[in-house]
Scaffold this motif. Structure first.
Motif, PDB file in Angstrom:
ATOM      1  N   GLN A  59      -5.501  -0.835   5.131  1.00  0.00           N
ATOM      2  CA  GLN A  59      -6.657  -1.710   5.287  1.00  0.00           C
ATOM      3  C   GLN A  59      -6.469  -2.632   6.490  1.00  0.00           C
ATOM      4  O   GLN A  59      -7.410  -2.876   7.244  1.00  0.00           O
ATOM      5  CB  GLN A  59      -6.882  -2.530   4.015  1.00  0.00           C
ATOM      6  N   GLY A  60      -5.257  -3.132   6.676  1.00  0.00           N
ATOM      7  CA  GLY A  60      -4.968  -3.971   7.828  1.00  0.00           C
ATOM      8  C   GLY A  60      -5.118  -3.208   9.136  1.00  0.00           C
ATOM      9  O   GLY A  60      -5.675  -3.729  10.114  1.00  0.00           O
ATOM     10  N   LEU A  61      -4.638  -1.969   9.153  1.00  0.00           N
ATOM     11  CA  LEU A  61      -4.787  -1.138  10.348  1.00  0.00           C
ATOM     12  C   LEU A  61      -6.262  -0.846  10.619  1.00  0.00           C
ATOM     13  O   LEU A  61      -6.714  -0.909  11.769  1.00  0.00           O
ATOM     14  CB  LEU A  61      -4.010   0.172  10.196  1.00  0.00           C
ATOM     15  N   ALA A  62      -7.020  -0.540   9.555  1.00  0.00           N
ATOM     16  CA  ALA A  62      -8.448  -0.272   9.723  1.00  0.00           C
ATOM     17  C   ALA A  62      -9.167  -1.509  10.245  1.00  0.00           C
ATOM     18  O   ALA A  62     -10.004  -1.413  11.151  1.00  0.00           O
ATOM     19  CB  ALA A  62      -9.060   0.190   8.398  1.00  0.00           C
ATOM     20  N   ASN A  63      -8.833  -2.679   9.709  1.00  0.00           N
ATOM     21  CA  ASN A  63      -9.452  -3.920  10.206  1.00  0.00           C
ATOM     22  C   ASN A  63      -9.133  -4.142  11.677  1.00  0.00           C
ATOM     23  O   ASN A  63     -10.006  -4.534  12.455  1.00  0.00           O
ATOM     24  CB  ASN A  63      -8.976  -5.122   9.387  1.00  0.00           C
ATOM     25  N   ALA A  64      -7.894  -3.906  12.060  1.00  0.00           N
ATOM     26  CA  ALA A  64      -7.508  -4.082  13.462  1.00  0.00           C
ATOM     27  C   ALA A  64      -8.250  -3.084  14.354  1.00  0.00           C
ATOM     28  O   ALA A  64      -8.677  -3.425  15.458  1.00  0.00           O
ATOM     29  CB  ALA A  64      -5.997  -3.917  13.620  1.00  0.00           C
ATOM     30  N   TYR A  65      -8.430  -1.873  13.872  1.00  0.00           N
ATOM     31  CA  TYR A  65      -9.184  -0.873  14.629  1.00  0.00           C
ATOM     32  C   TYR A  65     -10.647  -1.287  14.766  1.00  0.00           C
ATOM     33  O   TYR A  65     -11.214  -1.257  15.855  1.00  0.00           O
ATOM     34  CB  TYR A  65      -9.070   0.500  13.957  1.00  0.00           C
ATOM     35  N   ASN A  88       0.300   6.847   5.807  1.00  0.00           N
ATOM     36  CA  ASN A  88      -0.628   7.796   5.206  1.00  0.00           C
ATOM     37  C   ASN A  88      -1.845   7.943   6.132  1.00  0.00           C
ATOM     38  O   ASN A  88      -2.926   7.425   5.840  1.00  0.00           O
ATOM     39  CB  ASN A  88      -1.049   7.321   3.806  1.00  0.00           C
ATOM     40  N   PRO A  89      -1.672   8.624   7.262  1.00  0.00           N
ATOM     41  CA  PRO A  89      -2.750   8.710   8.248  1.00  0.00           C
ATOM     42  C   PRO A  89      -4.009   9.412   7.742  1.00  0.00           C
ATOM     43  O   PRO A  89      -5.107   9.085   8.194  1.00  0.00           O
ATOM     44  CB  PRO A  89      -2.130   9.461   9.425  1.00  0.00           C
ATOM     45  N   ASP A  90      -3.874  10.344   6.800  1.00  0.00           N
ATOM     46  CA  ASP A  90      -5.071  11.000   6.265  1.00  0.00           C
ATOM     47  C   ASP A  90      -5.955  10.000   5.519  1.00  0.00           C
ATOM     48  O   ASP A  90      -7.171   9.998   5.669  1.00  0.00           O
ATOM     49  CB  ASP A  90      -4.695  12.151   5.335  1.00  0.00           C
ATOM     50  N   GLU A  91      -5.329   9.142   4.723  1.00  0.00           N
ATOM     51  CA  GLU A  91      -6.084   8.107   4.009  1.00  0.00           C
ATOM     52  C   GLU A  91      -6.739   7.144   5.000  1.00  0.00           C
ATOM     53  O   GLU A  91      -7.909   6.774   4.846  1.00  0.00           O
ATOM     54  CB  GLU A  91      -5.162   7.326   3.071  1.00  0.00           C
ATOM     55  N   LEU A  92      -5.990   6.735   6.013  1.00  0.00           N
ATOM     56  CA  LEU A  92      -6.519   5.817   7.016  1.00  0.00           C
ATOM     57  C   LEU A  92      -7.692   6.440   7.758  1.00  0.00           C
ATOM     58  O   LEU A  92      -8.725   5.789   7.953  1.00  0.00           O
ATOM     59  CB  LEU A  92      -5.427   5.404   8.001  1.00  0.00           C
ATOM     60  N   GLN A  93      -7.558   7.691   8.160  1.00  0.00           N
ATOM     61  CA  GLN A  93      -8.654   8.373   8.851  1.00  0.00           C
ATOM     62  C   GLN A  93      -9.897   8.407   7.968  1.00  0.00           C
ATOM     63  O   GLN A  93     -11.006   8.166   8.438  1.00  0.00           O
ATOM     64  CB  GLN A  93      -8.249   9.792   9.244  1.00  0.00           C
ATOM     65  N   ASP A  94      -9.719   8.669   6.686  1.00  0.00           N
ATOM     66  CA  ASP A  94     -10.834   8.686   5.749  1.00  0.00           C
ATOM     67  C   ASP A  94     -11.484   7.303   5.641  1.00  0.00           C
ATOM     68  O   ASP A  94     -12.701   7.179   5.647  1.00  0.00           O
ATOM     69  CB  ASP A  94     -10.364   9.170   4.372  1.00  0.00           C
ATOM     70  N   MET A  95     -10.667   6.261   5.556  1.00  0.00           N
ATOM     71  CA  MET A  95     -11.194   4.890   5.479  1.00  0.00           C
ATOM     72  C   MET A  95     -12.019   4.565   6.722  1.00  0.00           C
ATOM     73  O   MET A  95     -13.101   3.989   6.623  1.00  0.00           O
ATOM     74  CB  MET A  95     -10.041   3.880   5.360  1.00  0.00           C
TER      75      MET A  95
END
Length: 69
Positions: A15-21, A37-44
């Protein structure tokens, strides 16, 4: 599924990485390369899901509005 981020201010690393993106602080490639877990992050990111910032939360080195240097 993670819940309660608005009340506790807690978030997962993804979630932190997604927010930063979403805030354009880091690139998608950097976010995905740092995630355990890059697959989960990509999905988010694809779904546009991240945690909601809470009042008073530190934002990557930016001074809060009205703060003195």
């Amino acid at each position: 599924m993670q819940t309660g981020t608005g009340q506790t201010g807690m978030q997962t690393f993804n979630q932190g990485l997604a927010n930063a993106y979403f805030a354009k602080i880091i690139t998608l490639d950097m976010a995905l390369s740092r995630s355990s877990n890059p697959d989960e992050l990509q999905d988010m990111i694809t779904r546009g899901v991240a945690s909601t910032p809470t009042a008073g939360k530190t934002t990557f080195g930016k001074m809060p509005v009205g703060a003195k240097h």
